[in-house]
Design a protein around this motif. Structure first.
Motif, PDB file in Angstrom:
ATOM      1  N   ARG A 152      14.057   5.226   4.478  1.00  0.00           N
ATOM      2  CA  ARG A 152      13.585   5.354   5.855  1.00  0.00           C
ATOM      3  C   ARG A 152      12.344   6.245   5.914  1.00  0.00           C
ATOM      4  NH1 ARG A 152      17.780   7.610  10.148  1.00  0.00           N
ATOM      5  NH2 ARG A 152      17.770   9.371   8.687  1.00  0.00           N
ATOM      6  N   GLU A 153      12.340   7.310   5.093  1.00  0.00           N
ATOM      7  CA  GLU A 153      11.210   8.241   5.104  1.00  0.00           C
ATOM      8  C   GLU A 153       9.950   7.607   4.520  1.00  0.00           C
ATOM      9  OE1 GLU A 153      14.889  10.190   5.714  1.00  0.00           O
ATOM     10  OE2 GLU A 153      14.276   8.955   3.990  1.00  0.00           O
ATOM     11  N   SER A 154      10.094   6.821   3.454  1.00  0.00           N
ATOM     12  CA  SER A 154       8.893   6.233   2.855  1.00  0.00           C
ATOM     13  C   SER A 154       8.307   5.137   3.738  1.00  0.00           C
ATOM     14  CB  SER A 154       9.203   5.693   1.454  1.00  0.00           C
ATOM     15  OG  SER A 154      10.207   4.710   1.488  1.00  0.00           O
ATOM     16  N   TYR A 155       9.165   4.377   4.419  1.00  0.00           N
ATOM     17  CA  TYR A 155       8.641   3.389   5.365  1.00  0.00           C
ATOM     18  C   TYR A 155       7.971   4.083   6.546  1.00  0.00           C
ATOM     19  CZ  TYR A 155      10.604  -0.836   3.218  1.00  0.00           C
ATOM     20  OH  TYR A 155      10.863  -1.890   2.374  1.00  0.00           O
ATOM     21  N   ALA A 156       8.550   5.207   7.008  1.00  0.00           N
ATOM     22  CA  ALA A 156       7.936   5.954   8.113  1.00  0.00           C
ATOM     23  C   ALA A 156       6.575   6.505   7.697  1.00  0.00           C
ATOM     24  CB  ALA A 156       8.863   7.088   8.553  1.00  0.00           C
ATOM     25  N   ARG A 157       6.452   6.916   6.444  1.00  0.00           N
ATOM     26  CA  ARG A 157       5.158   7.411   5.959  1.00  0.00           C
ATOM     27  C   ARG A 157       4.108   6.300   5.995  1.00  0.00           C
ATOM     28  NH1 ARG A 157       2.028   7.283   1.692  1.00  0.00           N
ATOM     29  NH2 ARG A 157       3.446   5.859   0.624  1.00  0.00           N
ATOM     30  N   LEU A 158       4.493   5.100   5.583  1.00  0.00           N
ATOM     31  CA  LEU A 158       3.566   3.968   5.637  1.00  0.00           C
ATOM     32  C   LEU A 158       3.194   3.623   7.073  1.00  0.00           C
ATOM     33  CD1 LEU A 158       4.836   1.435   2.935  1.00  0.00           C
ATOM     34  CD2 LEU A 158       2.725   2.768   2.916  1.00  0.00           C
ATOM     35  N   GLU A 159       4.185   3.689   7.964  1.00  0.00           N
ATOM     36  CA  GLU A 159       3.911   3.411   9.376  1.00  0.00           C
ATOM     37  C   GLU A 159       2.898   4.415   9.932  1.00  0.00           C
ATOM     38  OE1 GLU A 159       6.069   3.718  13.728  1.00  0.00           O
ATOM     39  OE2 GLU A 159       7.203   4.165  11.891  1.00  0.00           O
ATOM     40  N   PHE A 160       3.092   5.702   9.653  1.00  0.00           N
ATOM     41  CA  PHE A 160       2.180   6.733  10.133  1.00  0.00           C
ATOM     42  C   PHE A 160       0.784   6.511   9.572  1.00  0.00           C
ATOM     43  CE2 PHE A 160       0.137  10.893   9.537  1.00  0.00           C
ATOM     44  CZ  PHE A 160       0.130  11.358  10.847  1.00  0.00           C
ATOM     45  N   TRP A 161       0.724   6.175   8.294  1.00  0.00           N
ATOM     46  CA  TRP A 161      -0.558   5.944   7.615  1.00  0.00           C
ATOM     47  C   TRP A 161      -1.297   4.764   8.264  1.00  0.00           C
ATOM     48  CZ3 TRP A 161      -2.487   2.432   3.645  1.00  0.00           C
ATOM     49  CH2 TRP A 161      -3.578   2.941   2.946  1.00  0.00           C
ATOM     50  N   ALA A 162      -0.553   3.714   8.630  1.00  0.00           N
ATOM     51  CA  ALA A 162      -1.180   2.545   9.257  1.00  0.00           C
ATOM     52  C   ALA A 162      -1.601   2.840  10.689  1.00  0.00           C
ATOM     53  CB  ALA A 162      -0.201   1.369   9.234  1.00  0.00           C
ATOM     54  N   ARG A 163      -0.752   3.569  11.435  1.00  0.00           N
ATOM     55  CA  ARG A 163      -1.080   3.870  12.831  1.00  0.00           C
ATOM     56  C   ARG A 163      -2.333   4.740  12.940  1.00  0.00           C
ATOM     57  NH1 ARG A 163       2.576   2.385  16.648  1.00  0.00           N
ATOM     58  NH2 ARG A 163       4.712   1.885  15.985  1.00  0.00           N
ATOM     59  N   GLU A 164      -2.578   5.574  11.950  1.00  0.00           N
ATOM     60  CA  GLU A 164      -3.793   6.386  11.968  1.00  0.00           C
ATOM     61  C   GLU A 164      -5.057   5.546  11.916  1.00  0.00           C
ATOM     62  OE1 GLU A 164      -3.321   9.152   8.671  1.00  0.00           O
ATOM     63  OE2 GLU A 164      -3.196  10.776  10.133  1.00  0.00           O
ATOM     64  N   ARG A 165      -4.914   4.324  11.450  1.00  0.00           N
ATOM     65  CA  ARG A 165      -6.064   3.442  11.302  1.00  0.00           C
ATOM     66  C   ARG A 165      -6.194   2.429  12.432  1.00  0.00           C
ATOM     67  NH1 ARG A 165      -4.594   5.852   7.137  1.00  0.00           N
ATOM     68  NH2 ARG A 165      -5.919   6.204   5.312  1.00  0.00           N
ATOM     69  N   LEU A 166      -5.333   2.530  13.436  1.00  0.00           N
ATOM     70  CA  LEU A 166      -5.398   1.621  14.572  1.00  0.00           C
ATOM     71  C   LEU A 166      -6.525   2.040  15.524  1.00  0.00           C
ATOM     72  CD1 LEU A 166      -1.606   1.137  15.407  1.00  0.00           C
ATOM     73  CD2 LEU A 166      -3.124  -0.388  14.099  1.00  0.00           C
ATOM     74  N   PRO A 167      -7.014   1.111  16.342  1.00  0.00           N
ATOM     75  CA  PRO A 167      -8.079   1.447  17.309  1.00  0.00           C
ATOM     76  C   PRO A 167      -7.629   2.526  18.288  1.00  0.00           C
ATOM     77  CG  PRO A 167      -7.789  -0.932  17.126  1.00  0.00           C
ATOM     78  CD  PRO A 167      -6.651  -0.319  16.382  1.00  0.00           C
ATOM     79  N   LEU A 168      -8.563   3.318  18.767  1.00  0.00           N
ATOM     80  CA  LEU A 168      -8.258   4.385  19.718  1.00  0.00           C
ATOM     81  C   LEU A 168      -7.829   3.802  21.064  1.00  0.00           C
ATOM     82  CD1 LEU A 168     -11.229   6.816  18.982  1.00  0.00           C
ATOM     83  CD2 LEU A 168      -8.826   7.092  18.307  1.00  0.00           C
ATOM     84  N   PRO A 169      -6.861   4.444  21.729  1.00  0.00           N
ATOM     85  CA  PRO A 169      -6.426   3.965  23.053  1.00  0.00           C
ATOM     86  C   PRO A 169      -7.599   3.898  24.032  1.00  0.00           C
ATOM     87  CG  PRO A 169      -4.916   5.624  22.212  1.00  0.00           C
ATOM     88  CD  PRO A 169      -6.085   5.617  21.286  1.00  0.00           C
ATOM     89  N   GLY A 170      -7.553   2.894  24.883  1.00  0.00           N
ATOM     90  CA  GLY A 170      -8.591   2.728  25.885  1.00  0.00           C
ATOM     91  C   GLY A 170      -9.747   1.854  25.454  1.00  0.00           C
ATOM     92  N   THR A 171      -9.823   1.524  24.172  1.00  0.00           N
ATOM     93  CA  THR A 171     -10.919   0.686  23.675  1.00  0.00           C
ATOM     94  C   THR A 171     -10.530  -0.782  23.762  1.00  0.00           C
ATOM     95  OG1 THR A 171     -10.117   0.735  21.388  1.00  0.00           O
ATOM     96  CG2 THR A 171     -11.598   2.519  22.088  1.00  0.00           C
TER      97      THR A 171
END
Length: 363
Positions: free
Chosen positions: A256-275
């Motif tokens: 669960r922790e390693s998948y959460a780390r990947l999720e966090f890593w991917a979300r950091e690369r998502l477009p900024l809100p409002g764009t």
């Protein structure tokens, strides 16, 4: 039917000798090894261990991240009928080492060697993989792995392990007895996983986590030996994400922790809100929608994200231990990745029936 892990290796060498069994990365270059080469090296390692005094029912203690050398030495110890204790190098192991007093140790780096020394362990053989910071000349029991192996010319000894022999020992906490897994238990579990997940020799798996977890032995190392697929070792823990993108593995084992780390890593690369890009992301990732929306969502959002995560070729995502958090489950499901949850036997989270496998859905 194969009875031990070393015999499974020998069987793969006999039937698929020239096929790639393992790759490891050094200085940015992947080095492949065939099943025949691995079997020959494990035989040499077994001879070296025997010359160093290792015998049947002895225990080899390994303090290392996921390294090919650690895996092969473990198989060599099991070849001789011994067991292997796997410990996490990032933990304070001194109290446990004082209690265990290991005679045969492989430590990946200086930190592990130092813990063994501080525990005043009477090690007859103390091997290391990374010599940075070490003064090997000051300790006659301390030897570089490569130097130790190079000095062995003897032929491979007879294989003496049995199905009921202990293969791995795991120490979860100091106040609980160690968990011992026999060769027979591991191989039986691997046969069930291979059948349920339809694993075969064409899989590509990444060994990115420390070996000091029984889930690695049950759901990655033993299936690798049983199915004959390729096991890949990243250059370092810090490079695992880059190495995963290079390889595009078809099989991933995580917690669960390693998948959460990947999720966090991917979300950091998502477009900024409002764009505009962020609105496009939410539009494309929303469940349902018509065929055009799903097609655009795949090529504009899902496929690029899967490429970033190194999951574009992923066929079998596995999860060991507690289930994903609702947020992580929703995030990966939106990418078409639904990890099959395999609980450790005896886990309070385990269900009474067989593990539930949810196959990734096409998008």
């Amino acid at each position: 039917m194969t009875q031990t892990l070393p015999l499974a290796l020998l069987q793969q060498a006999a039937t698929r000798g020239a096929a790639t069994a393992l790759r490891y990365k050094r200085l940015g270059i992947w080095h492949p090894r065939s099943w025949r080469q691995l079997a020959d090296e494990v035989g040499r390692l077994a001879a070296a261990l025997q010359q160093s005094g290792f015998a049947r029912e002895d225990d080899l203690l390994i303090i290392s991240q996921a390294r090919a050398e650690a895996l092969l030495l473990a198989l060599a110890a099991q070849w001789l009928g011994g067991s292997v204790t796997l410990l996490d190098p990032d933990l304070d192991l001194r109290p446990l080492l004082r209690r265990l007093q290991p005679a045969f140790v492989l430590a990946e780096a200086e930190a592990g060697v130092q813990q063994v020394r501080e525990a005043q362990s009477p090690a007859r053989l103390l091997l290391f993989l990374d010599g940075r910071g070490l003064d090997a000349g000051a300790d006659p029991t301390l030897t570089a792995y490569e130097t130790w192996l190079a000095g062995t010319l003897a032929a491979a000894p007879a294989h003496v392990a049995e199905s009921t022999s202990t293969a791995f020992v795991f120490h979860d906490t100091d106040d609980q007895p160690p968990r011992r897994l026999s060769h027979g238990q591991l191989l039986e579990g691997a046969r069930k996983l291979l059948a349920r997940e339809r694993l075969g020799p064409d899989e590509e798996a990444l060994a990115a986590r420390v070996f000091a977890a029984s889930g690695q032995a049950r759901y990655l190392l033993t299936p690798w030996l049983s199915a004959g697929f390729c096991l890949n070792f990243p250059e370092a823990l810090a490079t695992r994400d880059t190495d995963r993108r290079e390889l595009g593995p078809t099989l991933v084992l995580g917690t669960r922790e390693s998948y959460a780390r990947l999720e966090f890593w991917a979300r950091e690369r998502l477009p900024l809100p409002g764009t505009l890009s962020h609105r496009l992301y939410h539009w494309a990732m929303a469940p349902g929608g018509n065929r055009v929306r799903r097609w655009l969502g795949h090529w504009l959002i899902r496929r690029p994200l899967l490429d970033v995560l190194g999951m574009s070729r992923l066929r079998v995502p596995l999860l060991v231990g507690p289930a994903l958090t609702p947020q992580s489950a929703e995030f990966f499901a939106s990418l078409g990745v639904r990890p099959g949850n395999w609980q450790e036997p005896g886990s309070q989270h385990a269900s009474a029936g067989a593990p539930t496998r949810l196959l990734p859905q096409s998008v």
